[in-house]
Every structure is written in C-alpha cells, then in structure tokens.
Design a protein around this motif. Structure first.
Motif, PDB file in Angstrom:
ATOM      1  N   GLY A  13       0.777  -1.221   0.000  1.00 50.58           N
ATOM      2  CA  GLY A  13       0.000   0.000   0.000  1.00 50.58           C
ATOM      3  C   GLY A  13       0.810   1.273   0.000  1.00 50.58           C
ATOM      4  N   TYR A  14       2.110   1.169  -0.389  1.00 52.29           N
ATOM      5  CA  TYR A  14       2.973   2.357  -0.418  1.00 52.29           C
ATOM      6  C   TYR A  14       3.779   2.415  -1.718  1.00 52.29           C
ATOM      7  CZ  TYR A  14       3.516   5.462   3.694  1.00 52.29           C
ATOM      8  OH  TYR A  14       3.375   6.466   4.636  1.00 52.29           O
ATOM      9  N   GLU A  15       3.359   1.672  -2.725  1.00 50.33           N
ATOM     10  CA  GLU A  15       4.149   1.577  -3.960  1.00 50.33           C
ATOM     11  C   GLU A  15       4.345   2.925  -4.618  1.00 50.33           C
ATOM     12  OE1 GLU A  15       5.087   1.214  -8.198  1.00 50.33           O
ATOM     13  OE2 GLU A  15       3.260   2.054  -7.308  1.00 50.33           O
ATOM     14  N   GLU A  16       3.293   3.749  -4.604  1.00 48.66           N
ATOM     15  CA  GLU A  16       3.356   5.017  -5.332  1.00 48.66           C
ATOM     16  C   GLU A  16       4.358   5.997  -4.727  1.00 48.66           C
ATOM     17  OE1 GLU A  16       2.229   5.352  -8.110  1.00 48.66           O
ATOM     18  OE2 GLU A  16       0.370   4.260  -8.397  1.00 48.66           O
ATOM     19  N   ILE A  17       4.807   5.745  -3.515  1.00 51.57           N
ATOM     20  CA  ILE A  17       5.791   6.639  -2.886  1.00 51.57           C
ATOM     21  C   ILE A  17       7.049   5.864  -2.475  1.00 51.57           C
ATOM     22  CG2 ILE A  17       4.170   8.426  -2.172  1.00 51.57           C
ATOM     23  CD1 ILE A  17       4.033   7.129   0.569  1.00 51.57           C
ATOM     24  N   GLY A  18       7.331   4.769  -3.179  1.00 48.10           N
ATOM     25  CA  GLY A  18       8.617   4.114  -3.005  1.00 48.10           C
ATOM     26  C   GLY A  18       8.657   2.844  -2.198  1.00 48.10           C
ATOM     27  N   SER A  19       7.522   2.407  -1.635  1.00 49.01           N
ATOM     28  CA  SER A  19       7.397   1.125  -0.915  1.00 49.01           C
ATOM     29  C   SER A  19       7.941   1.133   0.507  1.00 49.01           C
ATOM     30  CB  SER A  19       8.054  -0.028  -1.685  1.00 49.01           C
ATOM     31  OG  SER A  19       7.383  -0.253  -2.902  1.00 49.01           O
ATOM     32  N   GLY A  20       8.572   2.217   0.951  1.00 53.84           N
ATOM     33  CA  GLY A  20       9.061   2.256   2.317  1.00 53.84           C
ATOM     34  C   GLY A  20      10.015   1.108   2.603  1.00 53.84           C
ATOM     35  N   ALA A  21       9.924   0.545   3.805  1.00 57.83           N
ATOM     36  CA  ALA A  21      10.836  -0.525   4.205  1.00 57.83           C
ATOM     37  C   ALA A  21      10.638  -1.798   3.403  1.00 57.83           C
ATOM     38  CB  ALA A  21      10.661  -0.827   5.697  1.00 57.83           C
ATOM     39  N   LEU A  22       9.459  -1.961   2.757  1.00 61.59           N
ATOM     40  CA  LEU A  22       9.237  -3.160   1.950  1.00 61.59           C
ATOM     41  C   LEU A  22      10.212  -3.223   0.786  1.00 61.59           C
ATOM     42  CD1 LEU A  22       7.495  -5.687   1.381  1.00 61.59           C
ATOM     43  CD2 LEU A  22       6.024  -4.229  -0.031  1.00 61.59           C
ATOM     44  N   GLY A  23      10.683  -2.069   0.324  1.00 62.29           N
ATOM     45  CA  GLY A  23      11.566  -2.036  -0.825  1.00 62.29           C
ATOM     46  C   GLY A  23      12.878  -2.772  -0.642  1.00 62.29           C
ATOM     47  N   THR A  24      13.291  -2.979   0.597  1.00 65.45           N
ATOM     48  CA  THR A  24      14.525  -3.718   0.873  1.00 65.45           C
ATOM     49  C   THR A  24      14.281  -4.974   1.703  1.00 65.45           C
ATOM     50  OG1 THR A  24      14.925  -2.323   2.826  1.00 65.45           O
ATOM     51  CG2 THR A  24      15.956  -1.640   0.753  1.00 65.45           C
ATOM     52  N   TYR A  25      13.041  -5.266   2.034  1.00 59.70           N
ATOM     53  CA  TYR A  25      12.741  -6.347   2.971  1.00 59.70           C
ATOM     54  C   TYR A  25      12.837  -7.756   2.375  1.00 59.70           C
ATOM     55  CZ  TYR A  25      10.185  -9.180   6.370  1.00 59.70           C
ATOM     56  OH  TYR A  25       9.823 -10.142   7.268  1.00 59.70           O
ATOM     57  N   PRO A  26      12.364  -8.032   1.151  1.00 58.42           N
ATOM     58  CA  PRO A  26      12.321  -9.422   0.682  1.00 58.42           C
ATOM     59  C   PRO A  26      13.612 -10.209   0.822  1.00 58.42           C
ATOM     60  CG  PRO A  26      11.022  -8.059  -0.775  1.00 58.42           C
ATOM     61  CD  PRO A  26      11.713  -7.127   0.190  1.00 58.42           C
ATOM     62  N   PRO A  27      14.794  -9.640   0.530  1.00 65.21           N
ATOM     63  CA  PRO A  27      16.006 -10.449   0.694  1.00 65.21           C
ATOM     64  C   PRO A  27      16.283 -10.843   2.140  1.00 65.21           C
ATOM     65  CG  PRO A  27      16.429  -8.595  -0.778  1.00 65.21           C
ATOM     66  CD  PRO A  27      15.087  -8.357  -0.145  1.00 65.21           C
ATOM     67  N   THR A  28      15.682 -10.142   3.126  1.00 71.14           N
ATOM     68  CA  THR A  28      15.892 -10.491   4.532  1.00 71.14           C
ATOM     69  C   THR A  28      14.926 -11.574   5.003  1.00 71.14           C
ATOM     70  OG1 THR A  28      14.326  -8.879   5.479  1.00 71.14           O
ATOM     71  CG2 THR A  28      16.545  -8.088   4.921  1.00 71.14           C
ATOM     72  N   ASP A  29      13.904 -11.871   4.220  1.00 76.17           N
ATOM     73  CA  ASP A  29      12.890 -12.854   4.610  1.00 76.17           C
ATOM     74  C   ASP A  29      12.411 -13.597   3.364  1.00 76.17           C
ATOM     75  OD1 ASP A  29      10.982 -14.311   5.967  1.00 76.17           O
ATOM     76  OD2 ASP A  29       9.583 -12.631   6.245  1.00 76.17           O
ATOM     77  N   PRO A  30      13.329 -14.235   2.631  1.00 76.46           N
ATOM     78  CA  PRO A  30      12.952 -14.827   1.341  1.00 76.46           C
ATOM     79  C   PRO A  30      11.904 -15.920   1.444  1.00 76.46           C
ATOM     80  CG  PRO A  30      15.153 -15.533   2.003  1.00 76.46           C
ATOM     81  CD  PRO A  30      14.750 -14.450   2.940  1.00 76.46           C
ATOM     82  N   GLY A  31      11.834 -16.610   2.583  1.00 75.23           N
ATOM     83  CA  GLY A  31      10.856 -17.677   2.720  1.00 75.23           C
ATOM     84  C   GLY A  31       9.423 -17.201   2.582  1.00 75.23           C
ATOM     85  N   ARG A  32       9.152 -15.987   3.053  1.00 84.78           N
ATOM     86  CA  ARG A  32       7.794 -15.457   2.970  1.00 84.78           C
ATOM     87  C   ARG A  32       7.350 -15.285   1.513  1.00 84.78           C
ATOM     88  NH1 ARG A  32       4.515 -12.335   6.461  1.00 84.78           N
ATOM     89  NH2 ARG A  32       6.198 -12.247   7.991  1.00 84.78           N
ATOM     90  N   PHE A  33       8.315 -15.051   0.615  1.00 80.09           N
ATOM     91  CA  PHE A  33       8.005 -14.759  -0.781  1.00 80.09           C
ATOM     92  C   PHE A  33       8.409 -15.895  -1.721  1.00 80.09           C
ATOM     93  CE2 PHE A  33       9.133 -10.908   1.574  1.00 80.09           C
ATOM     94  CZ  PHE A  33       7.972 -10.158   1.426  1.00 80.09           C
ATOM     95  N   GLN A  34       8.875 -17.003  -1.166  1.00 82.69           N
ATOM     96  CA  GLN A  34       9.455 -18.068  -1.973  1.00 82.69           C
ATOM     97  C   GLN A  34       8.495 -18.548  -3.044  1.00 82.69           C
ATOM     98  OE1 GLN A  34      12.745 -19.067  -1.512  1.00 82.69           O
ATOM     99  NE2 GLN A  34      12.356 -19.940  -3.526  1.00 82.69           N
ATOM    100  N   ALA A  35       8.932 -18.502  -4.300  1.00 84.14           N
ATOM    101  CA  ALA A  35       8.083 -18.900  -5.419  1.00 84.14           C
ATOM    102  C   ALA A  35       8.956 -19.231  -6.613  1.00 84.14           C
ATOM    103  CB  ALA A  35       7.107 -17.778  -5.778  1.00 84.14           C
ATOM    104  N   ASP A  36       8.364 -19.955  -7.550  1.00 85.04           N
ATOM    105  CA  ASP A  36       9.067 -20.303  -8.787  1.00 85.04           C
ATOM    106  C   ASP A  36       8.834 -19.270  -9.876  1.00 85.04           C
ATOM    107  OD1 ASP A  36       9.979 -23.191  -8.071  1.00 85.04           O
ATOM    108  OD2 ASP A  36       7.849 -23.152  -7.558  1.00 85.04           O
ATOM    109  N   ALA A  37       7.715 -18.564  -9.785  1.00 86.27           N
ATOM    110  CA  ALA A  37       7.395 -17.515 -10.754  1.00 86.27           C
ATOM    111  C   ALA A  37       6.667 -16.391 -10.039  1.00 86.27           C
ATOM    112  CB  ALA A  37       6.538 -18.064 -11.898  1.00 86.27           C
ATOM    113  N   LEU A  38       6.812 -15.169 -10.552  1.00 82.60           N
ATOM    114  CA  LEU A  38       6.147 -13.993 -10.005  1.00 82.60           C
ATOM    115  C   LEU A  38       5.232 -13.409 -11.071  1.00 82.60           C
ATOM    116  CD1 LEU A  38       9.339 -12.149  -8.657  1.00 82.60           C
ATOM    117  CD2 LEU A  38       8.132 -14.051  -7.580  1.00 82.60           C
TER     118      LEU A  38
END
Length: 453
Positions: free
Chosen positions: A150-175
């Motif tokens: 809900g913050y994409e239009e202004i840069g994503s905030g802390a989410l913009g750097t978060y995925p590499p710190t918690d890859p399991g939450r986003f683990q997928a074969d395709a996006l």
C-alpha cells in the motif's frame, strides 16, 4: 480445467469482479509519506477480505514507514510450482478535480471503459489476481503466495529492501507482477525490462545576496548561468545523454510506434523528438536525465539582479541491468568535473532504485506467451518500460531463480496518474482470463516430482 473452461468461468465472474473493483476504487487510498490514514487501512482490509474469500490464508506484514502488506498463501499441490502474486492498493492523488469529467473516486462507465483514480493503476490488477483464483474455485493447480502493498506510489518504504531479509515469505518459482498491461489496446504484452532510477541534486551559491545586474552583471559570478551551463553538459547536440559510464543498448524487440508515443506524450505538432537511435533504446534500454525541478527567480516579479543561488533536481533513468548507484555516481562525477566559469558545484545523491531485466527462456514465459496470446487472439509481444516498480528488483534479489512476469490489465492510453484515468473493461477481462489460464498451463509444465518438463 481446460483453457476454454477457465475463460468461460472468468466471463461468468466479471459482474462480481467489477463490483469488487468499484468498491475498491471508491476508497481514496492515496499514499502520503509518513502517513497511514484510514482510507489506506480500509483498502488493506477490503483487499485482505477479497483474497481470503478467494481461498488464500491471508496474513498481515507490518514494516516501518509503509502501509500494511497483504501476504498469505495457498499451499502447492504435490509436485506443483508456486506463483507469487504482486500488486498494490494505494493510488496517487486525484490532482486538479476540474480536469476530471466525473468524480475521481466514483467509478463511472463510459464507452466501454471504467473511469476513476486507481482503476488502471492498479486496483484492477488486484482484482484480476482475485478473479484468477476464483476461476479455480480457490484451489488453483499451483501454490500461491501474496504480496499486495500500500505504499508503492511513494517508493514502498521498508518493503523495498525487505524481501532479501525474509525470502521464505516470498518463496516462489514464478512472479506475476500485476502493475503493467498492454502496450496498446488489443496487443497482449509481457514487459521484460524496467529502467532503474536515481535522483541527484545540484546547486551553487555565489553571492551573499542578489546584486544589481547593471552594476555587477558581466563580472559577478551568476549562480543561475553557472547551473544552466552545467546542466547543458549532460546532453549532446542531438539530445543524447553525454555522461560517460551510463549504459545503453539498442532494444532488440518491437518498440512502441512513434505515433503512439507522440499521442500518449501529448507532444505538440511539429515538435521533434530528442536523441538518436531506436525509440525503444531511448525510453526502455538507455539512460535519460530529466530536470524535474529547479529553484530560480520567477519571471513574474523578477528584478534586474545577478542570481546568488540556484538549485536543480535531476531524475536519472538507468539501463535495466545497470546498478542505479553506479549510474548516479557517474552523473555526480560528471557534474563535479564541470566547474562552469570556474565555479564549484555542490552535487549530492538522492534516492535510487535498481531496474530489472527478466529471464524469458523458462517454463513460466512459455506458459505466459501461450496464455496471453490465447486470451487476446493474437501473439503476445515482449516490451520494455521506462518506469520503475521499486519492489521488483528486491523480489528478484530474494528469488534469483524465479521467473518474473510483468503483466496487467491496463494499456498505454489509460492515462494513469492523470485526470480521467480509465480501464478498458475488455482488457480487464482478457488479462484476468490470461492469468487464470497461465496458472493451469504453468502447472502442466511440471512433473510429479516438482521439476520442469
């Protein structure tokens, strides 16, 4: 379920999907730095509820300096791959209301299109994800992960750097990055490249105060003249970027027709385009430097004085595969070396965001080409985009082996971020059909032990 069955199911779902889209658009979920207001939370709650109703075990991710993120999953059937669905529920402000032909947060149908802020960018993509899951009755043949921010239009905030710190939450074969669409109405498009972005501020102060131009002009160091001379050095006579170290290559695939580019850019009749080479390389696979703001005396109320101070903000668009900080450093070094009229410039770095270049030779792209071509009844093309989606490079860093599909419901004439933003309802339907069909085709590309056929 066959592709034809999926298409029929999506068409049957369209009335309720449109109702859900209109309900989401009515929420003025404008993202503003440092604020998480009630409309953002209302949009988060509705988005969460829609995905829960579509079979997702929904969760909430709270991070600093950003709105809550809708996460969650549907476990993969044995041997099946997992697909991450991304989009965002925030929007930009409506702007000048007098430029709208109908209230921006009251979705209105006109000539086969739905008009309203966020219908194209990108609440329809949120609902397309929901529709694809509903088409499979909430039990798709692949696993599902969610990341709806809900913050994409202004840069994503802390989410913009978060995925590499918690890859399991986003683990997928395709996006499936639901924030794009067709290059033009009726042309199915898979976006394979996004330019990166970097900001640079340059300023100079030469006098303690403005001085009479008759008494001092011609010898007193003019800050504005110095700044303009430095800015002029960023481009050559043809308009190509003249900064050493910025990467550019010709775009190999189809490019946007110049007539479409001129119409979309509201370029005045007879006005030339700047730069040389193919249009694709100028706006997709090459750099651009734009002066997005400048502090100088206004013409209205101006006095005859030598300018003591001037400042400009530059936005640098970066080749999809070049590091944005590297490109930013090249621009900073170029400007610091200028010393117009012997004047030293104060040049400082601002925000950066890396671009993205997709791998297009895996099973996800094979399935996507088939699904998007089938939904539109013509071959899908691969295209680039000059814009940026902050989270994409972070997800790519967290999931280096995953294939990323940048697709969506919108088209090049949707007027996103402008007045009378609109969504073609038939593009919305086709994009939802394509996504639902893709889930089946992608699952079929894998064997029972989870390996690609």
């Amino acid at each position: 379920m066959e592709g034809r069955d999926v298409a029929t199911r999506v068409r049957d779902l369209m009335p309720e999907l449109r109702r859900d889209l209109e309900a989401l658009v009515r929420i003025p979920s404008v993202s503003v730095p440092g604020q998480i207001d009630q409309p953002l939370l209302d949009a988060f709650e509705l988005t969460s509820r829609l995905f829960a109703d579509a079979g997702v075990a929904v969760d909430r991710l709270d991070l600093p300096d950003t709105a809550p993120v809708v996460t969650g999953e549907i476990p993969a059937p044995p041997g099946a791959p997992t697909v991450l669905l991304y989009s965002h529920y925030d929007v930009v402000p409506a702007g000048d209301l007098s430029q709208w032909s109908s209230p921006p947060f009251e979705p209105t149908e006109r000539d086969g299109a739905l008009v309203g802020r966020g219908v194209a960018d990108t609440k329809s993509n949120v609902i397309a994800h929901v529709g694809a899951l509903r088409a499979w009755g909430g039990r798709p043949p692949v696993g599902i992960k969610l990341c709806i921010e809900g913050y994409e239009e202004i840069g994503s905030g802390a989410l913009g750097t978060y995925p590499p710190t918690d890859p399991g939450r986003f683990q997928a074969d395709a996006l499936i990055i639901g924030d794009m669409g067709s290059i033009r109405p009726g042309q199915p498009t898979l976006t394979t490249a996004l330019r990166g972005m970097a900001n640079v501020t340059v300023e100079t102060r030469t006098l303690a105060s403005g001085k009479h131009s008759g008494l001092y002009g011609g010898a007193a160091p003019d800050a504005l003249l110095a700044l303009l001379k430095a800015l002029a050095s960023l481009h050559d006579d043809a308009g190509d970027v003249a900064v050493a170290g910025l990467r550019r290559n010709e775009w190999a695939g189809p490019a946007q027709p110049e007539a479409d580019f001129r119409e979309l850019g509201t370029i005045l009749d007879g006005m030339p385009l700047i730069g040389t080479g193919g249009l694709g390389s100028r706006v997709w696979s090459g750099p651009a430097i734009t002066v997005t703001g400048i502090d100088v005396p206004s013409v209205d109320g101006a006095v005859n004085a030598v300018s003591p101070y001037a400042r400009a903000l530059l936005n640098v668009r970066v080749h999809p595969e070049q590091d944005a900080v590297e490109a930013q450093t090249a621009v900073i070094e170029h400007l610091r070396a200028q010393r117009p009229y012997g004047i030293e410039l104060d040049v400082r770095p601002g925000a950066t965001g890396n671009g993205f270049a997709a791998k297009t030779d895996g099973p996800a792209y094979t399935a996507a080409r088939e699904a998007w071509s089938e939904a539109w009844g013509r071959d899908a093309i691969l295209a680039g985009s000059g814009g940026s989606i902050p989270i994409v490079s972070a997800l790519a860093q967290a999931l280096p082996q995953a294939e990323a599909l940048l697709v969506g419901t919108t088209d090049g004439f949707a007027n996103i971020h402008g007045p009378d933003e609109r969504l073609l309802l038939d593009e919305f339907e086709r994009a939802t059909i394509a996504e639902a069909d893709f889930l089946g085709r992608y699952a079929a590309a894998f064997t029972g032990d989870g390996s690609a056929r």
